[in-house]
Design a protein around this motif. Structure first.
Motif, short mmCIF file in Angstrom:
data_model
loop_
_atom_site.label_atom_id
_atom_site.label_comp_id
_atom_site.label_asym_id
_atom_site.label_seq_id
_atom_site.Cartn_x
_atom_site.Cartn_y
_atom_site.Cartn_z
N ALA A 20 3.31 -31.45 13.94
CA ALA A 20 2.55 -32.69 14.16
C ALA A 20 1.52 -32.46 15.49
CB ALA A 20 3.64 -33.75 14.55
N VAL A 21 0.45 -32.59 15.18
CA VAL A 21 -0.58 -32.14 16.31
C VAL A 21 -1.65 -33.26 16.55
CG1 VAL A 21 -2.15 -31.07 14.75
CG2 VAL A 21 -2.08 -30.47 17.20
N LYS A 22 -1.93 -33.29 17.87
CA LYS A 22 -2.81 -34.66 18.34
C LYS A 22 -3.29 -34.25 19.50
CE LYS A 22 0.12 -38.33 20.01
NZ LYS A 22 -0.67 -38.56 21.08
N THR A 23 -4.09 -35.24 19.94
CA THR A 23 -4.58 -35.29 21.44
C THR A 23 -4.08 -36.44 22.23
OG1 THR A 23 -6.39 -36.70 20.93
CG2 THR A 23 -6.99 -34.36 20.88
N PRO A 24 -3.72 -36.54 23.42
CA PRO A 24 -2.89 -37.40 24.01
C PRO A 24 -3.20 -38.70 23.86
CG PRO A 24 -3.21 -35.54 25.65
CD PRO A 24 -4.14 -35.51 24.33
N LEU A 25 -4.69 -39.07 23.88
CA LEU A 25 -4.96 -40.40 23.44
C LEU A 25 -4.80 -41.04 22.11
CD1 LEU A 25 -7.66 -40.48 26.34
CD2 LEU A 25 -5.61 -41.25 26.61
N MET A 26 -4.63 -40.11 21.08
CA MET A 26 -4.54 -40.46 19.85
C MET A 26 -3.31 -41.16 19.45
SD MET A 26 -6.95 -37.85 17.89
CE MET A 26 -7.65 -39.38 16.86
N PRO A 27 -3.05 -42.27 18.92
CA PRO A 27 -1.78 -42.97 18.60
C PRO A 27 -1.00 -42.19 17.53
CG PRO A 27 -3.57 -44.23 17.42
CD PRO A 27 -4.18 -43.32 18.46
N LYS A 28 -1.63 -41.43 16.63
CA LYS A 28 -0.84 -40.87 15.58
C LYS A 28 -1.29 -39.30 15.21
CE LYS A 28 -0.99 -43.04 11.88
NZ LYS A 28 -1.02 -44.03 10.42
N PRO A 29 -0.22 -38.56 15.17
CA PRO A 29 -0.70 -36.99 14.65
C PRO A 29 -1.15 -37.03 13.31
CG PRO A 29 1.62 -37.17 14.75
CD PRO A 29 1.00 -38.67 15.25
N THR A 30 -1.52 -35.77 13.10
CA THR A 30 -1.69 -35.46 11.78
C THR A 30 -0.63 -34.24 11.21
OG1 THR A 30 -3.12 -34.47 10.02
CG2 THR A 30 -3.39 -33.47 12.24
N THR A 31 -0.12 -34.12 10.37
CA THR A 31 1.09 -33.43 9.89
C THR A 31 0.76 -32.59 8.88
OG1 THR A 31 2.02 -34.92 8.69
CG2 THR A 31 2.89 -34.88 10.86
N THR A 32 1.47 -31.34 8.86
CA THR A 32 1.19 -30.36 7.77
C THR A 32 2.51 -29.54 7.94
OG1 THR A 32 -0.28 -28.79 6.55
CG2 THR A 32 -0.02 -28.85 8.91
N ARG A 33 2.78 -28.78 7.02
CA ARG A 33 3.78 -27.74 6.93
C ARG A 33 2.89 -26.55 6.79
NH1 ARG A 33 9.30 -27.53 5.55
NH2 ARG A 33 9.29 -29.72 5.09
N LEU A 34 3.43 -25.63 7.77
CA LEU A 34 2.90 -24.20 8.26
C LEU A 34 4.04 -23.12 8.38
CD1 LEU A 34 0.10 -25.13 10.72
CD2 LEU A 34 -0.18 -24.59 8.20
N PRO A 35 3.68 -21.85 8.14
CA PRO A 35 4.63 -20.79 8.57
C PRO A 35 5.10 -20.67 9.88
CG PRO A 35 2.79 -19.90 7.25
CD PRO A 35 2.64 -21.50 7.59
N GLY A 36 6.52 -20.94 10.27
CA GLY A 36 6.82 -20.84 11.62
C GLY A 36 6.34 -19.72 12.59
N ARG A 37 6.27 -18.60 11.90
CA ARG A 37 5.64 -17.39 12.50
C ARG A 37 4.17 -17.57 13.25
NH1 ARG A 37 2.06 -15.95 9.17
NH2 ARG A 37 2.35 -15.97 6.75
#
Length: 125
Positions: A20-37
């Motif tokens: 889950a990644v976003k900027t501090p002022l954005m209400p909702k993040p965008t999400t995806t599934r990525l390799p943990g490495r």
């Protein structure tokens, strides 16, 4: 989809992390599934290379581009709160926190890594 029967997981991939990644002022993040490495920097580059999945993802990716054009920091969501981290060495596995989610098949466990990218304006210019 992951399913849990008792303590046994079925159909999961322990190598990936929900990000889950976003900027501090954005209400909702965008999400995806990525390799943990992947490092945080690599994760953002991979995310920016994919086509947005919805309108929110488009807004988040556009804002990330603006935030990353100047001086910026990566802030990770940890059990202790927000912490500044090094995007070149911190991996998604380092940030991944197990979370319980409710599915139609019962309770499931996923690994979630959440972080924000924040830019800083020059002061006194």
């Amino acid at each position: 989809m992951l399913a849990t029967i008792g303590t046994k997981r079925i159909g999961g991939d322990d190598e990936t992390v929900v990000v889950a990644v976003k900027t501090p002022l954005m209400p909702k993040p965008t999400t995806t599934r990525l390799p943990g490495r992947l490092t945080l920097r690599q994760a953002v580059e991979q995310l920016r290379g994919e086509s947005p999945k919805d309108a929110n993802a488009t807004r988040v990716l556009n804002q990330l581009t603006r935030e990353m054009s100047g001086v910026h920091h990566f802030l990770a969501v940890t059990p202790r709160g927000m912490e500044r981290v090094d995007p070149q060495t911190t991996t998604l596995d380092d940030l991944a926190i197990p979370r319980e989610i409710r599915t139609h098949e019962g309770i499931d466990h996923i690994r979630l890594a959440a972080f924000e990218i924040q830019s800083y304006a020059k002061v006194g210019v």
